[in-house]
Design a protein around this motif. Structure first.
Motif, short mmCIF file in Angstrom:
data_model
loop_
_atom_site.label_atom_id
_atom_site.label_comp_id
_atom_site.label_asym_id
_atom_site.label_seq_id
_atom_site.Cartn_x
_atom_site.Cartn_y
_atom_site.Cartn_z
N PHE A 80 0.83 -1.20 0.00
CA PHE A 80 0.00 0.00 0.00
C PHE A 80 0.87 1.26 0.00
N LYS A 81 1.93 1.24 0.80
CA LYS A 81 2.85 2.39 0.88
C LYS A 81 3.48 2.67 -0.48
N ASN A 82 3.92 1.61 -1.16
CA ASN A 82 4.55 1.78 -2.47
C ASN A 82 3.58 2.34 -3.50
N ILE A 83 2.35 1.84 -3.48
CA ILE A 83 1.32 2.34 -4.41
C ILE A 83 1.02 3.81 -4.13
N ASN A 84 0.91 4.14 -2.83
CA ASN A 84 0.60 5.50 -2.43
C ASN A 84 1.71 6.47 -2.86
N GLU A 85 2.96 6.06 -2.64
CA GLU A 85 4.09 6.90 -3.02
C GLU A 85 4.18 7.07 -4.53
N TYR A 86 3.92 5.99 -5.25
CA TYR A 86 3.93 6.07 -6.72
C TYR A 86 2.84 7.01 -7.22
N SER A 87 1.65 6.92 -6.62
CA SER A 87 0.54 7.78 -7.03
C SER A 87 0.88 9.25 -6.77
N PHE A 88 1.47 9.50 -5.60
CA PHE A 88 1.84 10.88 -5.26
C PHE A 88 2.85 11.44 -6.26
N GLN A 89 3.86 10.65 -6.59
CA GLN A 89 4.87 11.09 -7.54
C GLN A 89 4.27 11.30 -8.93
N TRP A 90 3.35 10.45 -9.31
CA TRP A 90 2.67 10.59 -10.61
C TRP A 90 1.92 11.91 -10.69
N ILE A 91 1.16 12.19 -9.62
CA ILE A 91 0.39 13.44 -9.57
C ILE A 91 1.31 14.65 -9.57
N LYS A 92 2.37 14.59 -8.77
CA LYS A 92 3.32 15.70 -8.68
C LYS A 92 3.97 15.96 -10.05
N GLN A 93 4.42 14.89 -10.71
CA GLN A 93 5.06 15.02 -12.01
C GLN A 93 4.09 15.57 -13.05
N SER A 94 2.85 15.11 -13.01
CA SER A 94 1.84 15.58 -13.96
C SER A 94 1.56 17.06 -13.78
N ARG A 95 1.46 17.50 -12.54
CA ARG A 95 1.20 18.91 -12.26
C ARG A 95 2.38 19.78 -12.70
N GLU A 96 3.58 19.30 -12.47
CA GLU A 96 4.76 20.06 -12.89
C GLU A 96 4.85 20.16 -14.41
N GLU A 97 4.41 19.11 -15.09
CA GLU A 97 4.50 19.08 -16.54
C GLU A 97 3.36 19.84 -17.21
#
Length: 204
Positions: free
Chosen positions: A171-188
């Motif tokens: 769950f932690k890994n999925i949550n961290e991956y989702s957060f990074q995905w959202i962060k990267q998408s917003r930056e892009e």
């Protein structure tokens, strides 16, 4: 003072002048530019009552009540969170003194009259605003699609049966991956600085 009253009565006070870059430090709007954060003026229209200051980050509107009042209201519209739309330009007729650029920011309409001799410069502003509108619309679409992809992936992972491994760690890994995905998408896909757009269309 009489000249100011006469200008208001004739409507001449609403005809804006495009201010040269060498005089940006002489206008009221310059006091509200975030120079400390790299904000820079690229286009400025000044009438007797108002200033319309287009920077790489925002439109800053110094809103005056009348030509004879010193009272001003300063409004800031950052491009990345205020939608530009309905951008049009109206050239001057034979006897007209002014041309006009119109646009909406969210639900607020702006109609800015400018001395007709500045029409070529106004065309440059028009093109820059059109391009900002196109970029922000495209990025908004991509940001929505990015969220949809993440949601589909999340549902697919949730439907899989977990046979091995620590559930909390997974769950932690999925949550961290989702957060990074959202962060990267917003930056892009959330563009805040349009320096390149203004430089492409406007020569200061």
């Amino acid at each position: 003072m009489f000249k100011n009253f006469a200008a208001d009565a004739l409507g001449l006070s609403d005809i804006g002048k495009i201010i040269s870059s060498k005089d940006y430090d002489k206008v009221d709007a310059d006091d509200y530019i975030m120079h400390e954060d790299g904000e820079k003026i690229f286009f400025l229209i000044k009438s007797r009552t108002d200033e319309y200051c287009f920077t790489n980050l925002a439109l800053i509107h110094v809103d005056g009540e009348s030509a004879i009042s010193k009272k001003r209201t300063v409004k800031r519209y950052d491009y990345y969170k205020n939608k530009l739309s309905n951008i049009t330009i109206e050239t001057a007729g034979t006897i007209d003194l002014d041309c006009e650029i119109k646009f909406a920011i969210n639900q607020e309409m702006f109609l800015i009259d400018v001395d007709k001799r500045a029409i070529e410069q106004l065309k440059d502003l028009y093109k820059a605003l059109i391009r900002i509108e196109q970029i922000t619309e495209s990025n908004e679409t991509m940001l929505i699609k990015s969220g949809e992809v993440l949601e589909i992936a999340s549902k697919a992972c949730g439907s899989q049966k977990i046979e091995n491994g620590d559930l909390a760690e997974i769950f932690k890994n999925i949550n961290e991956y989702s957060f990074q995905w959202i962060k990267q998408s917003r930056e892009e896909y959330i563009k805040k600085d349009f320096t390149d757009t203004f430089k492409n269309y406007i020569n200061n």
